[in-house]
Design a protein around this motif. Structure first.
Motif, PDB file in Angstrom:
ATOM      1  N   ASN A  54      63.026 -31.322 -37.039  1.00 22.88           N
ATOM      2  CA  ASN A  54      63.610 -31.589 -38.350  1.00 22.88           C
ATOM      3  C   ASN A  54      62.549 -31.797 -39.415  1.00 22.88           C
ATOM      4  OD1 ASN A  54      66.595 -31.539 -38.103  1.00 22.88           O
ATOM      5  ND2 ASN A  54      66.063 -32.888 -36.402  1.00 22.88           N
ATOM      6  N   TYR A  55      61.381 -32.293 -39.034  1.00 23.78           N
ATOM      7  CA  TYR A  55      60.299 -32.408 -40.014  1.00 23.78           C
ATOM      8  C   TYR A  55      59.966 -31.033 -40.587  1.00 23.78           C
ATOM      9  CZ  TYR A  55      58.996 -37.327 -39.582  1.00 23.78           C
ATOM     10  OH  TYR A  55      58.976 -38.686 -39.658  1.00 23.78           O
ATOM     11  N   PHE A  56      59.933 -30.019 -39.734  1.00 25.57           N
ATOM     12  CA  PHE A  56      59.621 -28.672 -40.209  1.00 25.57           C
ATOM     13  C   PHE A  56      60.738 -28.136 -41.096  1.00 25.57           C
ATOM     14  CE2 PHE A  56      57.136 -29.197 -36.305  1.00 25.57           C
ATOM     15  CZ  PHE A  56      55.866 -29.055 -36.856  1.00 25.57           C
ATOM     16  N   LYS A  57      61.990 -28.458 -40.771  1.00 23.79           N
ATOM     17  CA  LYS A  57      63.118 -28.091 -41.626  1.00 23.79           C
ATOM     18  C   LYS A  57      62.964 -28.775 -42.981  1.00 23.79           C
ATOM     19  CE  LYS A  57      67.071 -30.210 -41.096  1.00 23.79           C
ATOM     20  NZ  LYS A  57      68.368 -30.668 -40.559  1.00 23.79           N
ATOM     21  N   TRP A  58      62.623 -30.068 -42.970  1.00 25.97           N
ATOM     22  CA  TRP A  58      62.468 -30.803 -44.223  1.00 25.97           C
ATOM     23  C   TRP A  58      61.288 -30.281 -45.030  1.00 25.97           C
ATOM     24  CZ3 TRP A  58      62.969 -35.969 -41.173  1.00 25.97           C
ATOM     25  CH2 TRP A  58      64.298 -36.165 -40.820  1.00 25.97           C
ATOM     26  N   PHE A  59      60.199 -29.894 -44.360  1.00 27.09           N
ATOM     27  CA  PHE A  59      59.063 -29.314 -45.077  1.00 27.09           C
ATOM     28  C   PHE A  59      59.494 -28.028 -45.783  1.00 27.09           C
ATOM     29  CE2 PHE A  59      55.462 -31.148 -42.177  1.00 27.09           C
ATOM     30  CZ  PHE A  59      55.762 -32.420 -42.611  1.00 27.09           C
ATOM     31  N   ASP A  60      60.281 -27.203 -45.102  1.00 20.62           N
ATOM     32  CA  ASP A  60      60.760 -25.959 -45.704  1.00 20.62           C
ATOM     33  C   ASP A  60      61.632 -26.258 -46.915  1.00 20.62           C
ATOM     34  OD1 ASP A  60      61.040 -23.000 -45.589  1.00 20.62           O
ATOM     35  OD2 ASP A  60      63.152 -23.505 -45.251  1.00 20.62           O
ATOM     36  N   ILE A  61      62.550 -27.197 -46.773  1.00 20.16           N
ATOM     37  CA  ILE A  61      63.399 -27.598 -47.899  1.00 20.16           C
ATOM     38  C   ILE A  61      62.530 -28.127 -49.037  1.00 20.16           C
ATOM     39  CG2 ILE A  61      65.149 -29.252 -48.660  1.00 20.16           C
ATOM     40  CD1 ILE A  61      66.305 -29.060 -45.751  1.00 20.16           C
ATOM     41  N   ALA A  62      61.554 -28.973 -48.708  1.00 17.30           N
ATOM     42  CA  ALA A  62      60.676 -29.549 -49.719  1.00 17.30           C
ATOM     43  C   ALA A  62      59.870 -28.473 -50.443  1.00 17.30           C
ATOM     44  CB  ALA A  62      59.732 -30.574 -49.087  1.00 17.30           C
ATOM     45  N   GLY A  63      59.419 -27.473 -49.707  1.00 18.65           N
ATOM     46  CA  GLY A  63      58.676 -26.376 -50.332  1.00 18.65           C
ATOM     47  C   GLY A  63      59.529 -25.613 -51.329  1.00 18.65           C
TER      48      GLY A  63
END
Length: 149
Positions: A25-34
């Motif tokens: 989920n951290y990687f999902k959140w990083f993508d959303i944040a980007g």
């Protein structure tokens, strides 16, 4: 360098059987944040693709996990431009629960043009580079009314 931040609530589906956030989920959140970062500086990825045939593919990603997160935690994701190279942009992300940093990482994204069915890395235009390298927050901070529910 340009930066942005936004909040979200950890959903039940983001957790594992132990009730702790499942690491992908951290990687999902990083993508959303980007994507949220690019929107905040007036370069929404959908507009870049539609009007300029530019896409921002993920080339590399990394994360360091420091503290667990749990269902219903409200987190703040802070994003800042770490590097702007000729054809790539590196974003640094930090995830906080209150004042506690729970993890941090990065995304390396390419500046890529789709042309005649081909995908080619191209130079980041000077005006975009200047925008990315300016200090300050993006212009549209995310406000979610459901975070206080």
């Amino acid at each position: 360098m340009k930066r942005n931040e936004f909040q979200l609530r950890v959903n039940f589906g983001d957790t594992d059987a132990a009730g702790i956030v499942y690491y992908p989920n951290y990687f999902k959140w990083f993508d959303i944040a980007g994507h949220q970062f690019f929107r905040s500086i007036g370069l929404p990825p959908s507009k870049l693709m539609k009007e300029h045939h530019i896409i921002l593919p993920l080339l590399d990603v990394g994360c360091t996990f420091e503290q667990p997160l749990y269902y219903d935690d409200i987190i703040t994701i802070k994003t800042i431009v770490a590097e702007v190279n000729r054809k790539t942009i590196k974003l640094k992300h930090e995830v906080f629960r209150g004042e506690t940093r729970t993890g941090h990482g990065f995304e390396l994204r390419g500046w890529v043009k789709e042309e005649d069915g081909r995908i080619l890395a191209v130079m980041i235009p000077d005006d975009v580079r200047q925008l990315l390298e300016e200090d300050g927050l993006g212009s549209c901070r995310q406000i979610n009314p459901w975070l206080s529910a």
